[in-house]
Design an enzyme around this catalytic site. Structure first.
Site, PDB file in Angstrom:
ATOM      1  N   PHE B 242       0.825  -1.218   0.000  1.00 39.70           N
ATOM      2  CA  PHE B 242       0.000   0.000   0.000  1.00 39.70           C
ATOM      3  C   PHE B 242       0.852   1.259   0.000  1.00 39.70           C
ATOM      4  O   PHE B 242       0.422   2.304   0.479  1.00 39.70           O
ATOM      5  CB  PHE B 242      -0.957  -0.007   1.200  1.00 39.70           C
ATOM      6  CG  PHE B 242      -1.635  -1.337   1.402  1.00 39.70           C
ATOM      7  CD1 PHE B 242      -2.504  -1.819   0.437  1.00 39.70           C
ATOM      8  CD2 PHE B 242      -1.374  -2.117   2.509  1.00 39.70           C
ATOM      9  CE1 PHE B 242      -3.116  -3.054   0.595  1.00 39.70           C
ATOM     10  CE2 PHE B 242      -1.974  -3.360   2.671  1.00 39.70           C
ATOM     11  CZ  PHE B 242      -2.848  -3.821   1.711  1.00 39.70           C
ATOM     12  N   GLY B 469      -0.032  -9.095  -3.983  1.00 40.85           N
ATOM     13  CA  GLY B 469      -1.385  -9.554  -3.751  1.00 40.85           C
ATOM     14  C   GLY B 469      -2.358  -8.912  -4.722  1.00 40.85           C
ATOM     15  O   GLY B 469      -3.556  -9.146  -4.670  1.00 40.85           O
ATOM     16  N   THR B 470      -1.810  -8.110  -5.638  1.00 39.65           N
ATOM     17  CA  THR B 470      -2.658  -7.438  -6.616  1.00 39.65           C
ATOM     18  C   THR B 470      -3.075  -8.374  -7.739  1.00 39.65           C
ATOM     19  O   THR B 470      -4.095  -8.164  -8.374  1.00 39.65           O
ATOM     20  CB  THR B 470      -1.889  -6.278  -7.262  1.00 39.65           C
ATOM     21  OG1 THR B 470      -0.655  -6.815  -7.747  1.00 39.65           O
ATOM     22  CG2 THR B 470      -1.601  -5.189  -6.257  1.00 39.65           C
ATOM     23  N   GLY B 721      -4.774   1.913 -14.555  1.00 39.64           N
ATOM     24  CA  GLY B 721      -4.554   1.266 -13.258  1.00 39.64           C
ATOM     25  C   GLY B 721      -5.822   1.265 -12.425  1.00 39.64           C
ATOM     26  O   GLY B 721      -6.595   2.219 -12.443  1.00 39.64           O
ATOM     27  N   GLY B 723      -5.592  -0.360  -9.098  1.00 38.35           N
ATOM     28  CA  GLY B 723      -5.217  -0.698  -7.725  1.00 38.35           C
ATOM     29  C   GLY B 723      -5.552   0.386  -6.731  1.00 38.35           C
ATOM     30  O   GLY B 723      -5.814   0.111  -5.574  1.00 38.35           O
ATOM     31  N   GLU B 724      -5.530   1.624  -7.168  1.00 34.96           N
ATOM     32  CA  GLU B 724      -5.754   2.724  -6.238  1.00 34.96           C
ATOM     33  C   GLU B 724      -7.019   3.504  -6.543  1.00 34.96           C
ATOM     34  O   GLU B 724      -7.267   4.543  -5.939  1.00 34.96           O
ATOM     35  CB  GLU B 724      -4.526   3.652  -6.241  1.00 34.96           C
ATOM     36  CG  GLU B 724      -3.314   2.947  -5.668  1.00 34.96           C
ATOM     37  CD  GLU B 724      -2.028   3.696  -5.907  1.00 34.96           C
ATOM     38  OE1 GLU B 724      -1.597   4.397  -4.994  1.00 34.96           O
ATOM     39  OE2 GLU B 724      -1.466   3.573  -7.016  1.00 34.96           O
TER      40      GLU B 724
END
Ligand SMILES: Cc1cc2nc3c(=O)[nH]c(=O)nc-3n(C[C@H](O)[C@H](O)[C@H](O)COP(=O)(O)OP(=O)(O)OC[C@H]3O[C@@H](n4cnc5c(N)ncnc54)[C@H](O)[C@@H]3O)c2cc1C
Ligand code: SF4
Lengths: 341, 758
Positions: B242, B469-470, B721, B723-724
């Site tokens: 993170f 873990g993504t 992206g 992820g965020e």
């Protein structure tokens, strides 16, 4: 953690002796007593890892005869619970579920099921506060070190107590189960170097006063063997309301254990004990008295709640516990009244 | 297909299960601190009990006398080792280079022993004496220093502005002005921080969970004045980062030094408590928003000012104004970011670093504006939707914000909401519904990969990316399987080791786009070699054809007319058992030496507002809250998010990322705050008992909708992206729902029950 000797005696006598075998140091605060018992270990190992507890001799009591101390009996007189019964076992007991729901609630709403599978009833009653300044040894704390001062008084004290506090300590009693016990007038049977005795759970814990390091009336090496809960007309209509940020796995910000004996709307007997707000398991006698003989409604419930917190003393971050605690009592009373028994 | 594995829509990849799913649930996946080594010694950190001052003396006598203790590294031992460099390290502080204490829990020594227990026991016996100074740990504390971020920090390069804000604001018929606050937050990845170091001659191996293998290698080589080629960094799996494991930390060199002194592998696993102070955090912010609008909701003036806390020694800023000033079609824009320097360690990236705090302010303010105007909050966003970002007027490569709103609103049944605050109720529970925009800039970075195809169809993909873990291993494997015409189970993916070709930091949600672009390129090179061999053969079925007309499918090269040649036959033509290709991907407009920099561990990430077109992914998030009318605890029965983020490589891993984002967003709204003692600037809640994150009981219905979005301009892989993206805006959606439930506007996070009992 520091090195320690580990003993696993098989009898109560041997256990008491083993704890007392640690080199005696007069006036050591119980928190720092050289000999300590361990049951489920969920509190003890946590605090040993943090270096808060530093036993030199750790006496594991899990080998005491399970047939006696791991047993639950439910009869007409009430409950008799061995100190080594696990929280999860008691939580699942059918008679506790149906006849003593407040006990069931306090267990079910505590910690997590995994912890409850390990944790014993005796250990639960004796669990230590979660005060952050107690848990981190670099802070001044009167409980760990008498006379050192209390870092929580003017620190971050959102979780701290507003009842039963002293200028030397405001740590909240963290557990839930003991609230149910004191509401139902439970007792513990103990055994120590000087023999056995019966102590009301309500008398077991001590307010901090000027000696916050002394947490209970137990003598060093005194073991809790049984918990007795007397039957009564109020046990079936009872519940525990626990308020917290998360829906699970958090200690109470405020909580109320309530047991009611009603005659229609009218209160014959009310039992109210509070969690999360006091330095010890807290029986709200004033609130109970305010209800006795009266019809239970929004109004009388609010009066009872008012009475319970009349002597509250708050600090910077925990003042919200007064209004929240009152609401908790009101809600718990009304929900308990509405229970189908 | 199932909820966890959504049916792919157009431009979405198969929900392949994670390549490492089984390993992870069976405990077979090995993390850095699990790597077995013989003769391992254990290190435990000694940290300061004060936040500001000097270490007058430090007493190791009792520690040294503890049985099993081997060595203690402390002041005076770092000669010949450079201090960390801010940028590649989260801080420039070399804690053992001198005796100044800059923050609470600062490293003062590393105690190394035969066992972890002995090291821990000895570390506790170390006693320091300080010359203590009064620390300033908060925004309000006397003794902090405020400086502009621009010119002092890496961001912002410019404070984005457009038009005449002052004039427009002054003349606006409807005005809104409000201040918002967000707290310090700590990453708390479940895998603890650790370093294991050992030397083989002059070569150093570091096993450490990192989001940037080559970054860590470059930085450690620099600190030890070594050739980076002599440093190897290994992190087979990373148990969440993170952002916290992005930049390197001072710990690594200290552990490596201990290993060198002892000529023995040393492992230091930092305790959860010590992680709160030896690692970075998300800086708290204060923000001021001013909006001027017309009565029909068109924003004519928008100003966003931010104050961010940082350390005394490093100027770290996130400057989320770069995103928020481009979020809608505002008429005029002003912005500013200030840094407040305090006696704390340096903050750093935390999942969606700029967007999480700054979008909270904007999306809360828009909700306030909607109420002021008597408008539906969704319609307010529609009125201000735009196809050009307002700062430089650049078009977006794609933007489907309102499509996200429409789909999410429908799934949420937004039309059933009565907008009047406090009007909806279920028994004793007040109901509130709120929404907010999610936005995240699309980044891309240079990356390299090596791909090997064997005659039997087995594929090996290698790239030193980091699996946090993504699901990056999985999607990189999917890309290769797709390109080389083999089934997914034939693909093996190796990552997590600097012996492999470099990939960028796993940060800024760039990995899927960057790494998959490199894998794609390597696969295309393999195709080309095979195609050329097939067409050049004298008498094969594909002889003499145009390579551009061939494709590779199901273990064979095929032509449009159906002519085909099986892979083993093509390999026979080549006289080879395997074909291997290494590829370097440099994003459009990237510097020509981008890959050289990558090998050195230097970051050259681009995207977002840069370039000819602006690149962003969007989403719309809807939240239902329930608040008990008496005791005021806040629960979240429903979270719905719809997202448009270009090509979705794998609907299962994408949903998982976005769902995790929504949950974290809710967590940031209601639970998370790192509490700093006001008197001492020390961190109070240093474990997962007191730092609240949601538990299962808090997470009820979470629905993720993945829109089809085709974007050929954003990058070769067409990927934005994600992820965020998911945890941006959720905090505002929760705050907006809480307002709807109670009529009380909370402008400060976390929102807790004490704000509602009186
Ligand atoms: C993450 C977490 C969350 C938790 N949440 C809750 C919660 O919400 N509510 C709640 O009530 N509790 C909670 N707990 C506390 C938990 O319930 C207690 O740790 C547990 O009940 C203690 O029982 P034990 O048998 O493990 O005690 P131990 O750790 O073995 O012992 C605790 C103490 O009791 C003494 N002791 C134990 N047995 C005896 C005995 N028979 N006679 C004399 N002394 C004895 C020990 O010497 C020690 O001092 C939580 C704990 C954790 C770790
Ligand atoms: S409240 Fe009690 S336990 Fe906490 S720091 Fe003060 S004295 Fe110690």
């Amino acid at each position: 953690m520091q090195r320690f000797a580990y003993r696993r005696p098989e009898s109560v006598e041997a256990a008491i002796q083993a704890v007392s075998a640690a080199p005696g140091r007069p006036n050591t605060p119980p928190v720092r007593a050289p000999g300590q018992f361990i049951a489920g270990g969920t509190n003890m190992t946590d605090y040993m890892a943090l270096d808060v507890m530093r036993p030199e001799i750790l006496v594991d009591i899990n080998r005491l005869p399970a047939a006696r101390y791991g047993r639950m009996e439910a009869g007409a007189q009430g409950l008799r619970l061995g100190a080594l019964v696990r929280m999860a076992q008691a939580e699942d007991h059918p008679v506790i579920k149906s006849q003593y729901p407040v006990i069931h609630d306090t267990l079910k709403l505590a910690a997590s099921r995994q912890i409850r599978n390990m944790a014993s009833l005796g250990g639960n009653v004796l669990q230590r506060t979660r005060c952050e300044y107690f848990r981190e040894t670099s802070w001044a704390c009167n409980k760990r070190q008498p006379g050192a001062g209390c870092s929580a008084l003017d620190g971050f004290n959102r979780q701290h107590a507003i009842l039963g506090t002293s200028p030397d300590c405001i740590a909240a009693y963290a557990g839930d189960f003991a609230q149910a016990l004191i509401a139902l007038d439970a007792t513990v049977e103990t055994m120590g170097a000087n023999g056995g005795r019966t102590i009301k759970v309500a008398d077991l814990h001590q307010q901090p006063g000027s000696t916050p390091n002394v947490e209970t009336v137990l003598e060093p090496g005194e073991l809790i063997l049984f918990i007795n809960v007397p039957a009564g007309p109020w046990t079936a209509r009872s519940r525990y309301l626990k308020i917290r940020d998360r829906d699970s796995y958090q200690f109470a910000l405020t909580a109320a254990a309530v047991a009611l004996d009603l005659d229609g709307d009218r209160v014959r007997e009310a039992r109210i004990a509070l969690g999360g707000v006091a330095t010890i398991p807290w029986r709200a006698h004033e609130a109970e008295a305010a209800l006795r003989g009266k019809p239970l409604d929004e109004n009388t419930a609010a009066q009872a709640a008012q009475a319970a917190f009349a002597n509250a003393s708050t600090r910077q971050h925990n003042a919200f516990k007064v209004p929240l605690g009152k609401q908790t009592i009101v809600r718990a009373l009304l929900e308990t009244k509405a229970m189908k028994v | 297909m199932s909820t966890a594995a959504p049916q792919p829509k157009a431009n979405q990849g198969q929900p392949e299960p994670r390549i490492d799913a089984r390993l992870k649930v069976t405990g077979g996946a090995r993390y850095a601190a699990d790597i077995p080594l013989s003769n391992l010694a254990y290190g435990v950190l000694v940290t300061s009990d004060i936040a500001r001052g000097q270490v007058r003396s430090i007493d190791f006598e009792a520690a040294k006398a503890t049985p099993g203790v081997l060595d203690i590294v402390s002041y005076g031992d770092m000669t010949g080792i450079e201090k960390p460099q801010f940028g590649s390290a989260y801080t420039s502080l070399g804690p053992l280079h001198d005796r100044t204490i800059w923050h609470d829990g600062q490293i003062m020594a590393l105690v190394v022993a035969d066992t972890f227990e002995a090291a821990q026991d000895a570390a506790r016996k170390v006693k320091a004496e300080y010359e203590e100074q009064h620390p300033s740990g908060h925004f309000g504390s006397a003794g902090t220093e405020t400086i502009p971020a621009k010119g002092h920090a890496q961001r912002p390069k410019e404070n984005p502005s457009a038009g005449d804000f002052d004039g427009a604001f002054q003349s606006a018929p409807v005005k809104l002005e409000a201040e918002y606050r967000t707290p310090t937050q700590t990453h708390n990845p479940i895998e603890l921080f650790s370093t294991t170091a050992y030397w083989t001659g002059k070569q150093l191996t570091i096993c450490e969970p990192t989001q940037s293998l080559y970054g860590l290698r470059g930085e450690i080589a620099r600190q030890f004045r070594m050739d980076p080629a002599d440093v190897r960094v290994i992190a087979p799996y990373v148990g969440g980062g993170f952002g916290s494991k992005g930049p390197s930390t001072p710990r690594t060199a200290i552990v490596a030094l201990a290993a060198r002194r002892l000529n023995r592998p040393v492992r230091c696993v930092v305790s959860r408590e010590q992680a709160y102070t030896t690692m970075p955090y998300r800086a708290p912010t204060r923000q001021r928003i001013r909006i001027g609008a017309t009565p029909d909701g068109k924003i004519t003036a928008f100003s966003h000012e931010g104050w961010e806390l940082t350390s005394r020694i490093d100027n770290y800023a996130v400057a989320g104004t770069e995103t928020t000033t481009r979020l809608y079609g505002y008429g005029s824009v002003a912005s500013d970011v200030q840094l407040v320097k305090a006696d704390r360690q340096t903050p750093a990236y935390m999942r969606s670093p700029p967007e999480v705090p700054y979008v909270f302010a904007v999306e809360s303010a828009l909700d306030e504006l909607a109420y002021k105007l008597g408008m539906d909050p969704v319609e307010l966003r529609r009125v201000n939707d735009t196809d050009r970002e307002p700062i430089h007027g650049k078009p977006f490569t794609s933007r489907h914000l309102m499509a996200c709103y429409d789909q999410a609103a429908q799934a949420f049944n937004w039309s059933a909401r009565n907008p009047k605050p406090g009007s909806m109720r279920h028994g004793d529970w007040l109901i509130g519904m709120g929404c907010a925009t999610a936005v995240y800039p699309t980044h891309i970075a240079p990356a390299t990969a090596r791909v090997r195809l064997r005659a039997d169809g087995d594929v090996l993909v290698q790239s030193a990316s980091q699996e946090l873990g993504t699901g990056i291993r999985t999607v990189a494997g999917q890309m290769a399987a797709e390109q080389l015409g083999v089934s997914f189970d034939k693909v093996k993916v190796e990552m997590g080791d600097t012996e492999l070709p470099p990939a960028p930091v796993s940060g800024g949600s760039n990995s899927t786009a960057s790494v998959c672009s490199a894998v794609l390129k390597a696969c295309q090179q393999i195709q080309e070699r095979l195609f050329r061999a097939a067409v050049a053969s004298n008498n094969g079925p594909l002889a003499g054809r145009n390579p551009a007309d061939l494709a590779i499918r199901n273990g064979a090269l095929v032509a449009k007319d159906g002519a085909a040649q099986k892979l083993p036959d093509v390999f026979a033509l080549l006289g080879a058992g395997a074909v291997e290709e290494y590829a370097e991907f440099i994003p459009d407009g990237g510097p020509h030496d981008a890959v050289q920099k990558l090998y050195q561990g230097k970051l050259t990430m681009t995207g977002g507002p840069e370039g000819k077109k602006a690149k962003y992914a969007y989403g719309a998030e809807f939240v239902e809250v329930r608040i008990n009318s008496r005791t005021r605890e806040i629960r979240i029965p429903r979270l719905v998010g719809a997202f448009a983020a270009g090509r979705i490589m794998n609907t299962r891993t994408a949903r998982s990322q976005l769902m995790g984002g929504l949950i974290w967003g809710m967590s940031a709204a209601l639970f998370e705050a790192t509490e700093i003692d006001e008197r001492t600037a020390r961190t109070i809640n240093r474990d997962l008992q007191d730092y609240f994150v949601p538990v299962n009981a808090d997470v009820q219905q979470v629905e993720v909708i993945l829109l089809t979005e085709v974007d050929h301009e954003v990058n070769p892989a067409g990927v934005k992206g994600i992820g965020e993206l998911g945890n941006v805006g959720t905090n505002a959606a929760v705050a907006n729902a809480v307002f709807h439930a109670t009529g009380k506007r909370l402008r400060q996070l976390p929102i807790r029950l004490e704000h509602f009992v009186a």
